[in-house]
Design a protein around this motif. Structure first.
Motif, PDB file in Angstrom:
ATOM      1  N   SER A 137       0.881  -1.148  -0.027  1.00  0.00           N
ATOM      2  CA  SER A 137       0.019  -0.190  -0.019  1.00  0.00           C
ATOM      3  C   SER A 137       1.163   1.259  -0.051  1.00  0.00           C
ATOM      4  N   PRO A 138       0.683   2.279  -0.896  1.00  0.00           N
ATOM      5  CA  PRO A 138       1.458   3.337  -0.989  1.00  0.00           C
ATOM      6  C   PRO A 138       1.393   4.258   0.358  1.00  0.00           C
ATOM      7  N   TYR A 139       0.580   4.035   1.066  1.00  0.00           N
ATOM      8  CA  TYR A 139       0.489   4.634   2.559  1.00  0.00           C
ATOM      9  C   TYR A 139       1.271   4.208   3.393  1.00  0.00           C
ATOM     10  N   VAL A 140       1.724   2.968   3.348  1.00  0.00           N
ATOM     11  CA  VAL A 140       2.615   2.282   4.276  1.00  0.00           C
ATOM     12  C   VAL A 140       4.103   2.253   4.113  1.00  0.00           C
ATOM     13  N   ASP A 141       4.582   2.781   5.092  1.00  0.00           N
ATOM     14  CA  ASP A 141       5.912   3.092   5.089  1.00  0.00           C
ATOM     15  C   ASP A 141       6.606   1.648   5.776  1.00  0.00           C
ATOM     16  N   ASN A 142       6.005   1.192   6.874  1.00  0.00           N
ATOM     17  CA  ASN A 142       6.445   0.016   7.499  1.00  0.00           C
ATOM     18  C   ASN A 142       5.218  -0.680   8.390  1.00  0.00           C
ATOM     19  N   ILE A 143       5.227  -2.028   8.701  1.00  0.00           N
ATOM     20  CA  ILE A 143       3.942  -2.572   9.284  1.00  0.00           C
ATOM     21  C   ILE A 143       4.542  -3.687  10.102  1.00  0.00           C
ATOM     22  N   HIS A 190      -7.283 -14.125  20.527  1.00  0.00           N
ATOM     23  CA  HIS A 190      -8.163 -13.561  19.711  1.00  0.00           C
ATOM     24  C   HIS A 190      -8.560 -14.259  18.413  1.00  0.00           C
ATOM     25  N   SER A 191      -9.616 -13.840  17.737  1.00  0.00           N
ATOM     26  CA  SER A 191      -9.911 -14.595  16.462  1.00  0.00           C
ATOM     27  C   SER A 191      -9.482 -13.686  15.304  1.00  0.00           C
ATOM     28  N   TYR A 192      -8.684 -12.400  15.620  1.00  0.00           N
ATOM     29  CA  TYR A 192      -8.546 -11.630  14.681  1.00  0.00           C
ATOM     30  C   TYR A 192      -7.031 -11.031  14.692  1.00  0.00           C
ATOM     31  N   CYS A 193      -6.354 -10.202  13.819  1.00  0.00           N
ATOM     32  CA  CYS A 193      -5.303  -9.919  14.171  1.00  0.00           C
ATOM     33  C   CYS A 193      -5.320  -8.351  13.982  1.00  0.00           C
ATOM     34  N   VAL A 194      -4.217  -7.546  14.231  1.00  0.00           N
ATOM     35  CA  VAL A 194      -4.201  -6.215  14.301  1.00  0.00           C
ATOM     36  C   VAL A 194      -2.886  -5.769  13.772  1.00  0.00           C
ATOM     37  N   ALA A 195      -2.709  -4.485  13.331  1.00  0.00           N
ATOM     38  CA  ALA A 195      -1.579  -4.201  12.762  1.00  0.00           C
ATOM     39  C   ALA A 195      -1.012  -2.616  13.439  1.00  0.00           C
ATOM     40  N   LEU A 196       0.302  -2.433  13.437  1.00  0.00           N
ATOM     41  CA  LEU A 196       0.961  -1.195  13.553  1.00  0.00           C
ATOM     42  C   LEU A 196       1.184  -0.696  12.395  1.00  0.00           C
ATOM     43  N   VAL A 197       0.895   0.440  12.046  1.00  0.00           N
ATOM     44  CA  VAL A 197       1.407   0.846  10.759  1.00  0.00           C
ATOM     45  C   VAL A 197       2.245   2.123  10.686  1.00  0.00           C
ATOM     46  N   VAL A 198       3.429   2.285  10.050  1.00  0.00           N
ATOM     47  CA  VAL A 198       4.144   3.661  10.189  1.00  0.00           C
ATOM     48  C   VAL A 198       3.641   4.091   8.793  1.00  0.00           C
ATOM     49  N   ALA A 199       3.171   5.422   8.996  1.00  0.00           N
ATOM     50  CA  ALA A 199       2.515   6.050   7.709  1.00  0.00           C
ATOM     51  C   ALA A 199       3.844   6.355   6.859  1.00  0.00           C
ATOM     52  N   SER A 200       3.375   6.500   5.482  1.00  0.00           N
ATOM     53  CA  SER A 200       4.349   6.988   4.354  1.00  0.00           C
ATOM     54  C   SER A 200       4.264   8.493   4.492  1.00  0.00           C
ATOM     55  N   TYR A 203       6.039   8.134  13.235  1.00  0.00           N
ATOM     56  CA  TYR A 203       7.374   8.273  13.236  1.00  0.00           C
ATOM     57  C   TYR A 203       8.011   7.184  12.715  1.00  0.00           C
ATOM     58  N   PRO A 204       9.212   6.816  11.649  1.00  0.00           N
ATOM     59  CA  PRO A 204       9.501   5.605  11.439  1.00  0.00           C
ATOM     60  C   PRO A 204      10.260   5.005  12.381  1.00  0.00           C
ATOM     61  N   TRP A 205      10.353   3.640  12.428  1.00  0.00           N
ATOM     62  CA  TRP A 205      11.096   2.547  13.081  1.00  0.00           C
ATOM     63  C   TRP A 205      12.506   2.706  12.844  1.00  0.00           C
ATOM     64  N   THR A 206      13.405   2.898  13.785  1.00  0.00           N
ATOM     65  CA  THR A 206      14.863   3.106  13.374  1.00  0.00           C
ATOM     66  C   THR A 206      15.561   1.798  14.040  1.00  0.00           C
ATOM     67  N   SER A 207      16.935   1.601  13.616  1.00  0.00           N
ATOM     68  CA  SER A 207      17.757   0.800  14.275  1.00  0.00           C
ATOM     69  C   SER A 207      18.216   1.430  15.499  1.00  0.00           C
ATOM     70  N   GLU A 208      18.337   2.802  15.361  1.00  0.00           N
ATOM     71  CA  GLU A 208      19.116   3.402  16.500  1.00  0.00           C
ATOM     72  C   GLU A 208      17.878   3.207  17.886  1.00  0.00           C
ATOM     73  N   ALA A 209      16.669   3.324  17.418  1.00  0.00           N
ATOM     74  CA  ALA A 209      15.845   3.282  18.582  1.00  0.00           C
ATOM     75  C   ALA A 209      15.733   1.785  18.746  1.00  0.00           C
ATOM     76  N   GLY A 210      16.202   0.806  18.313  1.00  0.00           N
ATOM     77  CA  GLY A 210      16.472  -0.658  18.414  1.00  0.00           C
ATOM     78  C   GLY A 210      14.886  -1.417  18.150  1.00  0.00           C
ATOM     79  N   LEU A 211      14.261  -0.593  17.145  1.00  0.00           N
ATOM     80  CA  LEU A 211      13.064  -1.253  16.626  1.00  0.00           C
ATOM     81  C   LEU A 211      13.174  -2.259  15.341  1.00  0.00           C
ATOM     82  N   VAL A 212      14.113  -1.717  14.669  1.00  0.00           N
ATOM     83  CA  VAL A 212      14.647  -2.715  13.380  1.00  0.00           C
ATOM     84  C   VAL A 212      15.994  -3.295  13.360  1.00  0.00           C
ATOM     85  N   THR A 213      16.386  -4.273  12.942  1.00  0.00           N
ATOM     86  CA  THR A 213      17.511  -4.780  12.936  1.00  0.00           C
ATOM     87  C   THR A 213      18.607  -3.824  11.835  1.00  0.00           C
ATOM     88  N   ALA A 214      19.859  -4.065  11.882  1.00  0.00           N
ATOM     89  CA  ALA A 214      20.815  -3.044  10.764  1.00  0.00           C
ATOM     90  C   ALA A 214      20.165  -3.231   9.473  1.00  0.00           C
TER      91      ALA A 214
END
Ligand SMILES: *[C@@H]1O[C@H](CO)[C@@H](O)[C@H](O)[C@H]1NC(C)=O
Ligand SMILES: *[C@@H]1O[C@H](CO)[C@@H](O)[C@H](O)[C@H]1NC(C)=O
Ligand SMILES: *[C@@H]1O[C@H](CO)[C@@H](O)[C@H](O)[C@H]1NC(C)=O
Ligand SMILES: CC(=O)N[C@H]1CO[C@H](CO)[C@@H](O)[C@@H]1O
Length: 696
Positions: A581-587, A595-605, A663-674
């Motif tokens: 999706s063009p609006y999604v930077d990361n998810i 629960h019977s359903y999933c949810v998502a955290l979406v970093v907006a583009s 806000y994007p997820w960064t490796s500095e913040a420890g939220l994504v790998t290198a």
């Protein structure tokens, strides 16, 4: 001294003693084992692993025979009489089948043993050779258990197939195990007839019901199958008895097919020794299980939990009454209005259950209470709060008069739903939510023993003990199992973590099965034998160990999550599809088994979302504010649903709700790998509140 004072003092002293001992009570303790380094635990009460609780008994066939001889006149197998089968038409024109069922009719241990011997002989007389395999493909019922024991007596391996596996998996597993005899009900026989062209190895079908479907005769006429009724097999066996041919402990008793998380089903080979070890271990955990107990059987026998439970119950002289999930209570969907459900008629003392069913009981009670409203709701809420705080530590409500009073006023009605005599519930199959566990504990006044185990470990693993009132944990190692945590550095779980040691859970013991049928490669991947000859099964689950030696499951190594109703969601696959999706930077997708359903955290583009906002003429101060706006979330969500559908995702794979982040997820913040791969655990922790809100 008046009885009243004794009534208060004794419990008081007792409770204080209990509380002190509880604080220090160790349930699992470290043990020195071989294999990969890690943090290993055993059950406190047993210095060596338990493989049998009965002297001289090493197979399920011996256990059953000994128990039948010992308990001859006691009831063993109970089945409800069918009084009538009716069709009810609802207001919307749909029709439902309703059953009017009567009392239980019983076979004693002596009669059941005779039936089993006759069946074993009849099977041989039909021409089934003992090195050939039998498949049982049916709902849980007395004939299932008789057929199982009949096969055990002649060292015939039984293949079990989970009813929900689907046609392809059914053909696959019957073919892979080269089954020559299928034992089924008339409903399942209809299914088999449709697939008969693909079932090359089948020669005999034994139908448990007297009404053999007419479509079956064409397959029979073509000479491919011989169809015999269960009753005729019995008669054949009675007239031509054949000697038993006992298996030994290392012989394969059952090949249990379960759904793989991907692709084809896998057949787990369980020896008599494997199942007996689990049965023996569970016996040490249910307090005083014996001939006074009545067990309500309704879970699928193709599930190892139920298979082990029924073998245990029959091994200790208790009675097994059969029911079904759709006729369990008076208000169950297949019960004719005004007649009684299985639990009301049987009045069981012990049951096994799975979280989905206990959730249903909880929701049913809540709905009823809310519907009544007024005083009874107030009373219920008050009683519930009092009992909860009693469990939490204030001793007064837990014992003595107050407990009696609340039972009388409120909880006896809830207990009556399951017959009024339940004293122990065994829960397994998936983790039970803390909320449901508390609710059932409080309302039924019966402890729930929650187990953690897998088909591959023959349901062995851990088990929460009766006096453990904590929730959300799965207890200490079973007496038949060693549990070990090993480092999983990629996931960020280490046995050196504090305050609790964490890591992938591996399990060893006489309970660990011999591997997957005809699948050496997969077996080697997840079963490892250490230098001392002990087999370890690598579960792929991640756990942490509490100070008292109890285990808590915290993650799954593979990013595949099983939802509450059993569907698997591969988080990575879904993320890869939705990030288009063009609006999604990361998810990051999030799913859990409660629960019977999933949810998502979406970093907006930012560029894409701002462009859309400009076109819509939306005014905002900063991007964070824009991402909070309901219309923005709606737009992004619609786009996600669209790309999900285009990617042919299933409905349950598409998140039901999203949280839009600016806000994007960064490796500095420890939220994504290198390498910019998302770190699930870190993100889950950082956004725990947002995730919790998505499930509200
Ligand atoms: C039981 O059956 C298996 C498979 O046919 C066979 O390998 C094994 O030797 C048998 N066990 C005994 C004790 O005869
Ligand atoms: C059944 O198994 C055999 C090998 O054992 C294989 O050749 C055949 O294709 C299988 N048939 C089906 C329908 O899967
Ligand atoms: C009981 O204790 C738990 C934590 O141990 C706490 O979260 C909960 O609020 C307490 N409930 C009551 C009613 O005291
Ligand atoms: C089949 C199997 O895994 N057997 C093992 C069970 O556990 C004992 C130790 O208690 C091992 O010696 C067996 O090899």
């Amino acid at each position: 001294m008046s009885a009243y004072i004794v009534g208060v003092l004794v419990p008081l002293v007792f409770t204080l003693l209990l509380r002190n001992s509880k604080k220090e009570k160790k349930r699992g303790i470290p043990v020195d084992v071989g294999g990969e380094p890690g943090h290993a635990l055993r059950n406190c009460r047993f210095t060596s692993l338990v493989s049998t609780s009965w002297e001289g008994i090493s197979t399920l066939a011996e256990l059953f025979e000994q128990s039948c001889k010992e308990h001859g006149d006691k009831y063993l197998l109970g089945t409800r009489q069918l009084i009538s089968r009716e069709t009810e038409v609802a207001d919307n024109g749909r029709s439902f089948e309703k059953l009017h069922l009567g009392e239980y009719e019983w076979l004693t241990y002596g009669q059941a043993f005779e039936t089993v011997c006759n069946f074993a002989s009849g099977l041989a007389q039909l021409g089934h050779k003992k090195e050939e395999r039998v498949a049982i493909f049916a709902d849980t019922r007395a004939e299932w258990f008789v057929a199982l024991q009949g096969c055990f007596r002649r060292n015939v391996t039984v293949v079990t197939i989970y009813a929900s596996l689907g046609e392809e998996a059914l053909c696959y597993s019957l073919n892979e195990t080269e089954v020559t005899t299928v034992i089924c009900g008339s409903k399942e026989l209809k299914k088999l007839v449709d697939l008969s062209g693909q079932l090359d190895t089948v020669k005999h079908v034994i139908c448990m019901d007297p009404d053999i479907p007419s479509t079956a005769s064409s397959v029979e006429q073509s000479g491919r199958w011989k169809i015999t009724s269960f009753a005729d097999v019995q008669i054949l066996g009675r007239e031509n008895p054949v000697d038993a041919d006992y298996p030994v402990s290392a012989d394969v008793a059952v090949i249990m097919y379960t759904s793989g998380s991907t692709g084809l089903p896998k057949g787990v080979m369980m020896t008599h020794g494997n199942v007996l070890a689990t049965v023996s271990a569970v016996m040490t955990i249910v307090p005083d299980l014996g001939s006074k107990d009545v067990y309500l059987a309704y879970l699928p026998l193709a599930h190892v939990l139920e298979l082990a439970a029924e073998n245990l119950i029959a091994g200790v002289g208790s009675a097994i009454g059969y029911g079904t999930p759709l006729t369990l209570t008076d208000t169950s969907s297949k019960i004719k209005r005004g007649t009684q459900g299985d639990a009301s008629v049987l009045r069981p003392t012990v049951m096994a259950s799975v979280p989905a069913i206990l959730d249903r009981v909880r929701d049913g009670v809540r709905k009823k209470v809310d519907a009544k409203g007024g005083l009874s709701k107030k009373l219920f809420d008050l009683a519930y709060a009092r009992r909860l705080s009693a469990i939490n530590g204030s001793w007064f409500g837990a014992w003595g008069l107050e407990k009696l009073l609340w039972n009388l006023l409120v909880f006896s009605k809830v207990r009556a739903i399951l017959g009024g005599r339940i004293r122990f519930i065994l829960s397994g199959g998936a983790p039970l939510s803390a909320d449901t566990q508390r609710f059932i504990n409080i309302c039924l006044g019966a402890p729930i023993g929650q187990g953690y185990g897998l088909t591959e470990t023959c349901a062995g693993g851990t088990f929460s003990e009766v006096d453990d009132s904590s929730v959300g944990r799965v207890g200490a190692p079973l007496p038949c199992s060693f549990i070990k945590l090993i480092d999983w550095p990629e996931g960020g779980y280490l046995t050196s973590d504090s305050p609790m040691q964490r890591g992938e859970i591996v399990i060893a013991g006489p309970n660990v099965t011999v591997g997957y049928f005809k699948n050496e490669e997969k077996t080697k991947e997840v079963y490892k034998v250490d230098d001392k000859g002990m087999r370890w099964f690598y579960t792929g689950d991640v756990g942490q160990v509490h100070a008292d030696g109890c285990l808590e499951i915290i993650d799954r190594k593979k990013d595949i999550v099983k939802l509450q109703h059993g569907e698997y969601v591969s988080l990575g696959k879904v993320e890869a599809a939705l990030i288009v999706s063009p609006y999604v930077d990361n998810i990051m997708m999030h799913a859990d088994p409660f629960h019977s359903y999933c949810v998502a955290l979406v970093v907006a583009s930012q560029p894409a979302v701002e462009e859309w906002a400009a076109k819509q003429g939306i005014v905002y101060n900063d991007f964070a504010e824009l991402c909070e706006k309901e219309e923005t979330v709606k737009e992004v969500y619609a786009s996600i649903v669209k790309v999900g559908k285009n990617a042919r995702l299933d409905k349950f794979e598409i998140p039901a709700k999203i949280k839009l982040l600016s806000y994007p997820w960064t490796s500095e913040a420890g939220l994504v790998t290198a390498a910019l791969k998302i770190k699930r655990e870190a993100i889950r922790k950082a956004f725990a509140d947002d995730l919790a809100r998505l499930y509200e």
